[in-house]
Design an enzyme around this catalytic site. Sequence first.
Site, PDB file in Angstrom:
ATOM      1  N   HIS A  37      -8.380  -6.010  10.569  1.00  0.00           N
ATOM      2  CA  HIS A  37      -9.033  -5.882   9.260  1.00  0.00           C
ATOM      3  C   HIS A  37     -10.403  -5.211   9.371  1.00  0.00           C
ATOM      4  O   HIS A  37     -11.200  -5.291   8.438  1.00  0.00           O
ATOM      5  CB  HIS A  37      -9.245  -7.259   8.614  1.00  0.00           C
ATOM      6  N   GLU A  81       0.831  -1.208   0.000  1.00  0.00           N
ATOM      7  CA  GLU A  81       0.000   0.000   0.000  1.00  0.00           C
ATOM      8  C   GLU A  81       0.860   1.251   0.000  1.00  0.00           C
ATOM      9  O   GLU A  81       0.526   2.244  -0.659  1.00  0.00           O
ATOM     10  CB  GLU A  81      -0.937  -0.003   1.205  1.00  0.00           C
TER      11      GLU A  81
END
Length: 331
Positions: free
Chosen positions: A129, A60
């Site tokens: 998450h 990312e």
Amino acid sequence: MALITYREALNQAMRQAMEADPNVLLMGEEVAQFHGAYKVSQGLLDAFGPKRIIDTPISECGFAGLAIGAAMMGLRPIVEFMTWSFSFVAIDQIINNAANMRYMSGGLIHVPIVFRGPANGGVNVGATHSHTPENFYAHIPGLKVVCPATAYDAKGLLLSAIEDNDPVCIMENTILYNTKGEVPESPYRIPLGKADLKRDGKDVTLIAHGRATLTALEAAQQLAEKHGIEAQVLDLRSIRPLDEAAILACVQKTNRIVLVEENRPFCGINSQIAALIQEKAFDDLDAPILSVSAIDAPQIYSMPLEKLQLPDAQRVVAAVLRLGLRGASSP
């Protein structure tokens, strides 16, 4: 109008934006050959090819920085995070670079980029998450943050975000991806910063965003059927910019406010709205502002316990009843 899913509405928005503007592209982990972790980019690789639908490494930090540089040079990237929890790996790029570049360049450099992906708990994937970080990113000047609750809003907000010259963070919810709604097939835009009254009512206002809007609507239905209380539901849609006028109008109409969000209570969106109302509409209140949010703990992995952690309609109904309202059907 067509009845399509939230997932299909996002896909339709990206497809139409790419057809209209060759500078729009999509990048992220598995967005091309695998059609996205949640199949939001289904069919886009076949339509636009690998130069515009780009599978990235699992980094990312790397692909967010690459996309920001591309945006500074005139492209309009859409960056898909597999979950917004993973965006924290790219926090320097998003907050220090994307958010600040226009200001620090005196308006000479724009960063027209969209960061989008799931931001929610409730799907049994554990604490790392399951973040709902709309409050975190909305705290940063230079970033815009939106949280669509319906398929109609998802398409209209995404098209507006892609065309915006500032970085926009779109917080989706995986539980909403399969929900359906009536959506125009042609392109349309919903202005960023414009709330939507999803249900009218005269007794109390429930203010929510994202999936919490559906929770608020369910609670409003129960209040009407079981207690004769007419609750209106205001969907913020956009967190920053925030539709202050719509919020204050609701306070002036019903004089009672219950705030609903799936974020945690400390420094959450509810706290910001409560402060706004306290400062600008205190005299219109007939009761304390109440807040219903997630239980303040890391997201619980156990599915039964996670359901208890997130707000549900029963908790919202209980909060409204604490206000002492007596509806038409009350004795």
